[in-house]
Scaffold this active site. Structure first.
Site, PDB file in Angstrom:
ATOM      1  N   LEU A   1      10.009  -4.772   6.724  1.00  0.00           N
ATOM      2  CA  LEU A   1       9.134  -5.954   6.846  1.00  0.00           C
ATOM      3  C   LEU A   1       7.693  -5.478   7.026  1.00  0.00           C
ATOM      4  O   LEU A   1       7.128  -5.544   8.117  1.00  0.00           O
ATOM      5  CB  LEU A   1       9.574  -6.847   8.006  1.00  0.00           C
TER       6      LEU A   1
ATOM      7  N   ARG B   1       3.869  -5.045   4.482  1.00  0.00           N
ATOM      8  CA  ARG B   1       2.973  -5.952   3.745  1.00  0.00           C
ATOM      9  C   ARG B   1       3.747  -6.748   2.694  1.00  0.00           C
ATOM     10  O   ARG B   1       3.658  -7.975   2.626  1.00  0.00           O
ATOM     11  CB  ARG B   1       1.847  -5.131   3.077  1.00  0.00           C
TER      12      ARG B   1
ATOM     13  N   ARG C   1      11.896   2.014  -4.055  1.00  0.00           N
ATOM     14  CA  ARG C   1      11.950   3.217  -4.876  1.00  0.00           C
ATOM     15  C   ARG C   1      13.419   3.513  -5.163  1.00  0.00           C
ATOM     16  O   ARG C   1      14.275   3.267  -4.306  1.00  0.00           O
ATOM     17  CB  ARG C   1      11.352   4.418  -4.125  1.00  0.00           C
TER      18      ARG C   1
ATOM     19  N   GLU D   1      14.041   7.544 -13.173  1.00  0.00           N
ATOM     20  CA  GLU D   1      13.317   6.728 -14.158  1.00  0.00           C
ATOM     21  C   GLU D   1      12.706   7.607 -15.240  1.00  0.00           C
ATOM     22  O   GLU D   1      12.215   8.685 -14.917  1.00  0.00           O
ATOM     23  CB  GLU D   1      12.199   5.943 -13.448  1.00  0.00           C
TER      24      GLU D   1
ATOM     25  N   HIS E   1      10.859  -1.121 -13.674  1.00  0.00           N
ATOM     26  CA  HIS E   1       9.799  -0.861 -12.685  1.00  0.00           C
ATOM     27  C   HIS E   1       8.536  -1.689 -12.990  1.00  0.00           C
ATOM     28  O   HIS E   1       7.472  -1.132 -13.272  1.00  0.00           O
ATOM     29  CB  HIS E   1       9.453   0.645 -12.641  1.00  0.00           C
TER      30      HIS E   1
HETATM   31  O1  A2R Z   1       9.844   1.486  10.124  1.00  0.00           O
HETATM   32  P1  A2R Z   1       8.507   0.883  10.405  1.00  0.00           P
HETATM   33  O2  A2R Z   1       8.482   0.186  11.718  1.00  0.00           O
HETATM   34  O3  A2R Z   1       7.380   1.851  10.182  1.00  0.00           O
HETATM   35  O4  A2R Z   1       8.319  -0.292   9.284  1.00  0.00           O
HETATM   36  C1  A2R Z   1       8.087   0.023   7.929  1.00  0.00           C
HETATM   37  C2  A2R Z   1       9.380   0.054   7.115  1.00  0.00           C
HETATM   38  N1  A2R Z   1      10.016   1.379   7.109  1.00  0.00           N
HETATM   39  C3  A2R Z   1      11.306   1.592   7.420  1.00  0.00           C
HETATM   40  N2  A2R Z   1      12.270   0.743   7.789  1.00  0.00           N
HETATM   41  C4  A2R Z   1      13.486   1.267   8.044  1.00  0.00           C
HETATM   42  N3  A2R Z   1      13.773   2.587   7.945  1.00  0.00           N
HETATM   43  C5  A2R Z   1      12.838   3.471   7.577  1.00  0.00           C
HETATM   44  N4  A2R Z   1      13.113   4.770   7.503  1.00  0.00           N
HETATM   45  C6  A2R Z   1      11.526   2.980   7.289  1.00  0.00           C
HETATM   46  N5  A2R Z   1      10.362   3.542   6.905  1.00  0.00           N
HETATM   47  C7  A2R Z   1       9.461   2.555   6.786  1.00  0.00           C
HETATM   48  O5  A2R Z   1       8.959  -0.247   5.778  1.00  0.00           O
HETATM   49  C8  A2R Z   1       7.332  -1.105   7.264  1.00  0.00           C
HETATM   50  O6  A2R Z   1       7.641  -2.344   7.827  1.00  0.00           O
HETATM   51  C9  A2R Z   1       7.826  -1.120   5.830  1.00  0.00           C
HETATM   52  C10 A2R Z   1       6.792  -0.630   4.822  1.00  0.00           C
HETATM   53  O7  A2R Z   1       5.721  -1.497   4.850  1.00  0.00           O
HETATM   54  P2  A2R Z   1       4.252  -1.096   4.364  1.00  0.00           P
HETATM   55  O8  A2R Z   1       3.926   0.250   4.901  1.00  0.00           O
HETATM   56  O9  A2R Z   1       3.360  -2.236   4.707  1.00  0.00           O
HETATM   57  O10 A2R Z   1       4.409  -0.897   2.822  1.00  0.00           O
HETATM   58  P3  A2R Z   1       4.251  -1.989   1.627  1.00  0.00           P
HETATM   59  O11 A2R Z   1       2.831  -2.096   1.248  1.00  0.00           O
HETATM   60  O12 A2R Z   1       4.980  -3.210   2.001  1.00  0.00           O
HETATM   61  O13 A2R Z   1       4.991  -1.204   0.448  1.00  0.00           O
HETATM   62  C11 A2R Z   1       6.329  -0.734   0.600  1.00  0.00           C
HETATM   63  C12 A2R Z   1       6.756   0.102  -0.583  1.00  0.00           C
HETATM   64  C13 A2R Z   1       5.760   1.123  -1.115  1.00  0.00           C
HETATM   65  O14 A2R Z   1       5.696   2.286  -0.358  1.00  0.00           O
HETATM   66  C14 A2R Z   1       6.289   1.393  -2.510  1.00  0.00           C
HETATM   67  O15 A2R Z   1       7.260   2.404  -2.492  1.00  0.00           O
HETATM   68  C15 A2R Z   1       6.953   0.078  -2.886  1.00  0.00           C
HETATM   69  O16 A2R Z   1       6.971  -0.707  -1.694  1.00  0.00           O
HETATM   70  O17 A2R Z   1       6.196  -0.550  -3.873  1.00  0.00           O
END
Ligand code: A2R
Length: 311
Positions: free
Chosen positions: A149, A151, A229, A258, A276
């Site tokens: 959850l 952006r 991903r 991919e 994608h």
């Molecule tokens: O885990 P947290 O509290 O840091 O929350 C982040 C969550 N997250 C995870 N949740 C569960 N297990 C994990 N190992 C884990 N690592 C990260 O994913 C955070 O809520 C969310 C990522 O959100 P944002 O950093 O705001 O990224 P955004 O802009 O929503 O894009 C997500 C991904 C990109 O990295 C591209 O790979 C794809 O969407 O387009």
């Protein structure tokens, strides 16, 4: 004197034009022998504009590098540690793509549950006069589990609320400013929900987060939607679960290798597959391109990129 920027991978034509006008820009792809080019000219470049890739070897081959600007929000193909060791900020393009990725996510959910693509194939194959298309599943009022959850995850949730969906999420840490329930166990979230949407960053920390156990918990009535991903889902386990009808269906925008997509998935009618395209609209790609440019310009003017990726 213009700043020297190396371009890795092809960017959009208008961005390439914009970069070419503002900087002394060279495309590595134009070089017959990129390795020899880097050995001879690598130290001339202070900026790198990339389609999402920059490993340690590439960063090391640019000894004067001061800034990286990447097209996309995901930085799993960029060695952030190697950049950080040299104090090089990595710019990415968050937020401007939230709406389009979230729109597609809802589209994929509707498609996999209602069988939009499958029904269209049915009609085009001339099957309608013989029998009506089989009944499918509704999405309104169902349970949605969001893995990540952030952006984009929030943008998905806002849309799902309009479908009267009951929403819970799994992050490593609960989000403070939301009334949605945090589920500390991913397996429990998968067991609870009808639709599991995956939108976490890629990379080593999330590799195969969606594994056999999660798919088993989602079960034969559950649908997986992956817009994160390909590496986040154990694709072999997913194929097995679908083949053995232990999973209701899957909608995938991303894949492990991919542009290769397993033939078994292509053959399945309860699987929605798109190449994608999460952020792939004219409007959003233009906004992303502008951010790539603005990150570079801002760095050269102020020493800071506008949006800096963190590990
Ligand atoms: O885990 P947290 O509290 O840091 O929350 C982040 C969550 N997250 C995870 N949740 C569960 N297990 C994990 N190992 C884990 N690592 C990260 O994913 C955070 O809520 C969310 C990522 O959100 P944002 O950093 O705001 O990224 P955004 O802009 O929503 O894009 C997500 C991904 C990109 O990295 C591209 O790979 C794809 O969407 O387009």
């Amino acid at each position: 004197m213009k700043h020297k920027v190396l371009q890795f991978g092809r960017l959009t034509p208008s961005l390439e034009q914009q970069l070419g006008a503002a900087f002394d820009c060279r495309r590595l792809a134009d070089e017959v022998d990129p390795k020899a080019f880097l050995a001879a000219h690598g130290r001339e470049f202070t900026g790198l504009a990339t389609m999402g890739f920059a490993d340690a070897a590439l960063i090391e081959s640019l000894p004067s590098l001061r800034v990286i600007s990447s097209f996309g929000v995901g930085v799993d193909q960029i060695d952030l540690q190697a950049a950080a060791r040299r104090g090089i900020p990595v710019g990415n393009t968050p937020d401007v793509l939230n709406d389009c990725v979230a729109d597609l996510t809802i589209g994929l959910m509707i498609d996999v549950a209602r069988g939009v693509g499958a029904a269209e194939r049915y009609l085009r194959a001339g099957s309608w006069p013989r029998a009506p298309f089989p009944l499918q599943r509704r999405i309104s009022g169902k349970r949605l589990g969001i893995v990540g959850l952030g952006r984009i995850g929030h943008a998905v949730a806002r849309r799902a609320i309009a479908f009267d969906m009951d929403i819970r999420y799994h992050n490593r840490r609960p989000v403070s400013d939301t009334s949605m329930a945090h589920e500390p166990s991913l397996v429990e979230l998968a067991r609870w929900c009808d639709f599991l949407v995956v939108i976490v960053p890629g990379g080593a920390a999330t590799r195969h987060l969606i594994d056999e156990a999660v798919l088993h918990a989602l079960g034969p009535e559950g649908f997986l939607v992956n817009v994160a991903r390909g590496s986040v889902v154990d694709e072999a386990a997913l194929v097995r679960a679908l083949r053995e009808q232990r999973l209701g269906g899957a909608a995938l925008d991303v894949f492990e290798r991919e542009p290769q997509v397993p033939a078994e998935l292509i053959a399945m009618d309860n699987v929605v597959l798109v190449p994608h395209i999460g952020s792939a609209t004219v409007e959003t790609r233009a906004a992303m391109a502008q951010r790539v440019f603005d990150n570079l310009s801002a760095f050269y003017e102020t020493g800071k990129v506008i949006s800096q990726a963190t590990a």
